[in-house]
Design an enzyme around this catalytic site. Sequence first.
Site, PDB file in Angstrom:
ATOM      1  N   CYS A   1       0.924  -1.040   0.564  1.00 11.33           N
ATOM      2  CA  CYS A   1       0.335  -0.208  -0.153  1.00 11.33           C
ATOM      3  C   CYS A   1       0.999   1.203   0.210  1.00 11.33           C
ATOM      4  O   CYS A   1       2.160   1.159   0.573  1.00 11.33           O
ATOM      5  CB  CYS A   1      -0.654  -0.123   1.129  1.00 11.33           C
ATOM      6  SG  CYS A   1      -1.800  -1.345   1.326  1.00 11.33           S
TER       7      CYS A   1
ATOM      8  N   ARG B   1       5.030   0.171  -6.248  1.00 14.08           N
ATOM      9  CA  ARG B   1       4.302  -0.487  -5.020  1.00 14.08           C
ATOM     10  C   ARG B   1       3.671  -1.562  -4.964  1.00 14.08           C
ATOM     11  O   ARG B   1       3.453  -2.479  -4.531  1.00 14.08           O
ATOM     12  CB  ARG B   1       4.169   0.131  -3.719  1.00 14.08           C
ATOM     13  CG  ARG B   1       4.825   0.668  -3.799  1.00 14.08           C
ATOM     14  CD  ARG B   1       4.592   1.868  -2.645  1.00 14.08           C
ATOM     15  NE  ARG B   1       4.448   1.564  -0.974  1.00 14.08           N
ATOM     16  CZ  ARG B   1       4.902   0.889   0.058  1.00 14.08           C
ATOM     17  NH1 ARG B   1       6.282   1.938  -0.029  1.00 14.08           N
ATOM     18  NH2 ARG B   1       4.991   1.166   1.211  1.00 14.08           N
TER      19      ARG B   1
ATOM     20  N   TRP C   1      -3.013  -2.957  -1.177  1.00  7.64           N
ATOM     21  CA  TRP C   1      -3.315  -4.009  -1.920  1.00  7.64           C
ATOM     22  C   TRP C   1      -3.323  -4.820  -1.031  1.00  7.64           C
ATOM     23  O   TRP C   1      -3.072  -5.261   0.408  1.00  7.64           O
ATOM     24  CB  TRP C   1      -1.225  -3.891  -1.888  1.00  7.64           C
ATOM     25  CG  TRP C   1      -0.811  -5.199  -2.793  1.00  7.64           C
ATOM     26  CD1 TRP C   1      -0.503  -5.181  -3.928  1.00  7.64           C
ATOM     27  CD2 TRP C   1      -0.051  -6.319  -2.082  1.00  7.64           C
ATOM     28  NE1 TRP C   1       0.368  -6.208  -4.572  1.00  7.64           N
ATOM     29  CE2 TRP C   1       0.108  -7.119  -3.096  1.00  7.64           C
ATOM     30  CE3 TRP C   1      -0.173  -7.389  -1.041  1.00  7.64           C
ATOM     31  CZ2 TRP C   1       0.659  -8.523  -3.243  1.00  7.64           C
ATOM     32  CZ3 TRP C   1       0.324  -8.154  -0.431  1.00  7.64           C
ATOM     33  CH2 TRP C   1       0.658  -8.900  -1.535  1.00  7.64           C
TER      34      TRP C   1
ATOM     35  N   ASN D   1      -1.131   2.544   5.852  1.00  7.03           N
ATOM     36  CA  ASN D   1      -0.229   0.673   5.948  1.00  7.03           C
ATOM     37  C   ASN D   1      -0.253  -0.014   7.120  1.00  7.03           C
ATOM     38  O   ASN D   1       0.124  -0.068   7.641  1.00  7.03           O
ATOM     39  CB  ASN D   1       0.625   1.452   5.027  1.00  7.03           C
ATOM     40  CG  ASN D   1       0.582   2.209   3.551  1.00  7.03           C
ATOM     41  OD1 ASN D   1      -0.794   2.100   3.169  1.00  7.03           O
ATOM     42  ND2 ASN D   1       1.847   2.372   3.276  1.00  7.03           N
ATOM     43  N   GLY D   2       0.455  -1.068   6.349  1.00  6.34           N
ATOM     44  CA  GLY D   2       0.005  -2.394   7.252  1.00  6.34           C
ATOM     45  C   GLY D   2      -1.008  -3.297   8.011  1.00  6.34           C
ATOM     46  O   GLY D   2      -1.927  -3.062   7.254  1.00  6.34           O
TER      47      GLY D   2
ATOM     48  N   LYS E   1      16.704 -18.294 -13.463  1.00  5.85           N
ATOM     49  CA  LYS E   1      17.007 -17.368 -13.064  1.00  5.85           C
ATOM     50  C   LYS E   1      18.387 -17.034 -14.776  1.00  5.85           C
ATOM     51  O   LYS E   1      17.976 -15.612 -14.596  1.00  5.85           O
ATOM     52  CB  LYS E   1      17.810 -16.767 -12.028  1.00  5.85           C
ATOM     53  CG  LYS E   1      17.032 -16.617 -11.298  1.00  5.85           C
ATOM     54  CD  LYS E   1      15.533 -16.049 -10.647  1.00  5.85           C
ATOM     55  CE  LYS E   1      14.574 -16.053 -11.904  1.00  5.85           C
ATOM     56  NZ  LYS E   1      13.010 -16.703 -11.239  1.00  5.85           N
TER      57      LYS E   1
ATOM     58  N   GLU F   1      17.090 -16.315 -18.004  1.00  4.96           N
ATOM     59  CA  GLU F   1      16.172 -14.700 -18.378  1.00  4.96           C
ATOM     60  C   GLU F   1      16.433 -13.908 -18.068  1.00  4.96           C
ATOM     61  O   GLU F   1      15.784 -13.033 -18.788  1.00  4.96           O
ATOM     62  CB  GLU F   1      14.649 -15.524 -17.305  1.00  4.96           C
ATOM     63  CG  GLU F   1      15.381 -15.354 -15.720  1.00  4.96           C
ATOM     64  CD  GLU F   1      13.799 -15.225 -15.598  1.00  4.96           C
ATOM     65  OE1 GLU F   1      12.474 -15.054 -16.085  1.00  4.96           O
ATOM     66  OE2 GLU F   1      13.757 -16.065 -14.411  1.00  4.96           O
TER      67      GLU F   1
ATOM     68  N   LYS G   1       6.240 -10.030 -17.244  1.00  4.06           N
ATOM     69  CA  LYS G   1       5.325 -10.390 -15.532  1.00  4.06           C
ATOM     70  C   LYS G   1       4.070 -11.693 -15.355  1.00  4.06           C
ATOM     71  O   LYS G   1       4.325 -12.513 -14.864  1.00  4.06           O
ATOM     72  CB  LYS G   1       5.334  -9.098 -14.360  1.00  4.06           C
ATOM     73  CG  LYS G   1       5.390  -9.012 -12.962  1.00  4.06           C
ATOM     74  CD  LYS G   1       6.323 -10.150 -12.392  1.00  4.06           C
ATOM     75  CE  LYS G   1       6.954  -9.997 -11.307  1.00  4.06           C
ATOM     76  NZ  LYS G   1       7.736 -11.119 -11.011  1.00  4.06           N
TER      77      LYS G   1
HETATM   78  C1  F6R Z   1      10.414 -16.392 -14.217  1.00  5.78           C
HETATM   79  C2  F6R Z   1       8.913 -16.067 -13.824  1.00  5.78           C
HETATM   80  C3  F6R Z   1       8.073 -17.079 -14.736  1.00  5.78           C
HETATM   81  C4  F6R Z   1       7.172 -16.772 -13.140  1.00  5.78           C
HETATM   82  C5  F6R Z   1       5.651 -17.686 -14.495  1.00  5.78           C
HETATM   83  C6  F6R Z   1       4.343 -18.799 -13.251  1.00  5.78           C
HETATM   84  O1  F6R Z   1      11.561 -15.357 -13.205  1.00  5.78           O
HETATM   85  O2  F6R Z   1       8.414 -15.056 -13.063  1.00  5.78           O
HETATM   86  O3  F6R Z   1       8.496 -17.665 -14.694  1.00  5.78           O
HETATM   87  O4  F6R Z   1       7.197 -17.844 -11.669  1.00  5.78           O
HETATM   88  O5  F6R Z   1       5.313 -17.122 -15.307  1.00  5.78           O
HETATM   89  O6  F6R Z   1       4.556 -16.946 -13.022  1.00  5.78           O
HETATM   90  P1  F6R Z   1       2.872 -16.698 -11.956  1.00  5.78           P
HETATM   91  O7  F6R Z   1       3.982 -16.932 -10.705  1.00  5.78           O
HETATM   92  O8  F6R Z   1       2.726 -15.275 -11.688  1.00  5.78           O
HETATM   93  O9  F6R Z   1       2.043 -17.747 -11.747  1.00  5.78           O
END
Ligand code: F6R
Length: 609
Positions: free
Chosen positions: A2, A27, A74, A100-101, A486, A489, A604
Site C-alpha cells: 500500500c 509498489r 494492496w 499501511n500495515g 534465473k 532469463e 511479468k
Molecule cells: C520467472 C518467472 C516466471 C513465472 C511464471 C508463473 O522468473 O517469474 O517463470 O514464475 O510465469 O507466473 P505466476 O507465478 O505469476 O503464475
Amino acid sequence: MCGIVGYIGKDQAVGILMEGLKRLEYRGYDSAGVAVLRGGEIDVVKARGKLDCLRRKLESTPLSGSVGIGHTRWATHGEPSDENSHPHLSQSGEVAVVHNGIIENYAPLREKLTAKGYRFQSETDTEVFAHLLEETLKTERDILGAVRATVRQLEGAYALGVLCTRFPDRILAARKDSPLIIGLGEGCNYIASDIPAVLPYTRRVYLLEEGEMAQVFADHVEIYDMEGEPVHKEVFEVTWSVDAAERGGYAHFMLKEIYDQGRAMRDTIRPRIKDGRIDLSEANLTDEMLRGVRRVVITACGTASYAGQVGRVLIEKLCRVPVEIDVASEFRYRDPVLDPEDLFVVVSQSGETADTLAALRLAHARGCKVLAITNVVGSTIAREADSVLYTWAGPEIAVASTKAYTTQVLMLTMIALHMALCKGTLEPARYDELLKELQRLPDKAEEILSDVTPVQRYAARFFSQEDMFFIGRGLDSALCMEASLKLKEISYIHSEAMAAGELKHGTIALIEPGRLVVALCTQGSTIEKLRSNIREVLTRGAVVLTIGYEDSDAEKELTEYRLTIPRTDDLLAPALAVIPAQLFAYYCAIQRGYDPDKPRNLAKSVTVE
Ligand code: F6R
C-alpha cells in the site's frame, strides 16, 4: 504494497494526491482512493482497480479542498473492492484514515465496536481505527491525545494518515513498523509512505521513527513521541533521483526484491505459527482433511512450478503420499487422471497466469477442491480456488521472480510439515526441530545478503560463458531448475539444469575445458554421490562453482570457487541456497550490460496462453 500520500496547503489537494499516488504505483496495488476536507465535511472517492478508474470517478465526482489524504491499497484483509479501498470514514464521517500495515488485533476491536453500535462498511482491519478514534474523541478532546490513545490499542504494524473534521487545519500521522515521511513545502506540507510521492514538490523531509506521531499543518509540523513529548528532528535532504528512490536506493527492482527476502520470509512464516504449531486454518485445511489426503497434485508455471518441485520432494518425504507435479500448460491438455479426493494445489505469484487458471478450472470440472498458493489477494486464482494460502512477499515488480519463489517454497514446506504432523508420519520432536529451524531462515537469508562480494567476484569471472550447467541431487536437483531459469532469463546465458546422476547418460558430452558447472551441495544424504559427479566433470576440464554450507570443507578440495550459505536442515536448504543463485544471475546480467528488470521477450504476468 500500500501507499500513503497527504497534502495540506493552499492548492487543490486532489491533483497533488493523484500525482503522489502515481509515483507510488510501482509498489503494486489493486485499488485507490482519496479524501478531501471541505467545510466541515470529508468527501471520499475510491475505486477498485488502477488509478485511471479513480481518475474517471473523480471526473464525475470532483473533490474540492486543500487538505487531503490518498491511498493505493494492496489487499490483505478483504478483497480488492470499492468498499475495502482506503480512505475509511468513521461512523459519523468526522474521521478519515489511510493505513499501511496490518492491525493484528482488529477482530476483537471490531467486535467491541460493533457491540457499541458501530456499523462497518468494509472487511478491512483499517476501518476499526476510524471508528475507534471517533469513539475516543467522545471523551478526549485533544486530537493528538485521542490518536495516541487509539494507536495504543493497536497491535501490529501501521503507518497512518488521519483527517478529522473538528481539526480541519491539520493532518495527523503516526507510524510503527511501517514507514512514513513528512515532506516540507513552502506554505504547504505533505505526508507519504515513501519519498518518491513528494519528490516533485520537495526534497526536504522528516523521516518519522518508530512510535512517533505528527501534526502536520500547512505552515509547520509538530512531531511527538508516544509519551506526547515533542521531538526535534533534523531535516533530511533527498539527493537521489525519483527513479532510484522508488527502488529504495537499489540499482534494480530485482536486487531490491532479492534483499527483501528476509522480510518476505518472516511475513509468510510468522502469522502461521501459533502456540508452537503451524496453523493453516485460514485455508480451511482441517487436520482431519489432511490426515485423509492420499495424493497431492501440484501444477504451476515457470518459477512457481520449480517451487512446486521442491514441495513435491518435501511432501513425499515427510507425508509419505505420492505427489504428482506438472507444468500447467501440459497438465491442462493431457487429460490428467484426477480423483476428487486429491489435494490439488496451484501455485502462482500473480494469481493470473492463464495456464494455471485453466488447470484450476479443469480440476474443478473433475470434482477436485483446489488450494491456491498465491501472492495477490483478490487475483482470479485466489477468487476461484476453494481455499487460499497467501505468500506475503509483497508486490514483485521485477520480471524475474525471486521473493515469490522463496515464499512459495516456504508455504509448501509448511503444508508438508503440517500434513506430516496430522498424518503422524513425522515424529513430534523432529517436527519441533524443523519448525524452529524454519523460523531461523529469515535471519539466515539476511546473513547471506550481508556480503555479496564473492558472488560479484564469480559473476565477473564467469559472465562471458555462453553455456552453463547446474547440477544437484534430491532437493538440490529441484533447486537447479530455478537457478538455471534465473540465469537464462536475465543474463541470456544458455544453461541447463541436470539431476547430477543423469549427466553421464548423455549431457556430459557437452562438458568441455573451461565450461562452468554450478553444483548445488546442500543434501548430505547424497553428497558423496554428488562429489563423484563433480569429479566426472572436473576430469573433463570443467570449472566447478559450488553452492553449499559454509561449515562444509568437503568441497574445498574439489574447487576454489565456492559460494556458501549458513548451515540449516537439509530439508530447508532450498530457500537459502537459491539466494546466491539469484545473485549470481543478477550480477552476470549486470556484467553483460543487460537491464535485469527488463528482460527481453518476457512479461511479468502471463495472462495469455
Ligand atoms: C520467472 C518467472 C516466471 C513465472 C511464471 C508463473 O522468473 O517469474 O517463470 O514464475 O510465469 O507466473 P505466476 O507465478 O505469476 O503464475
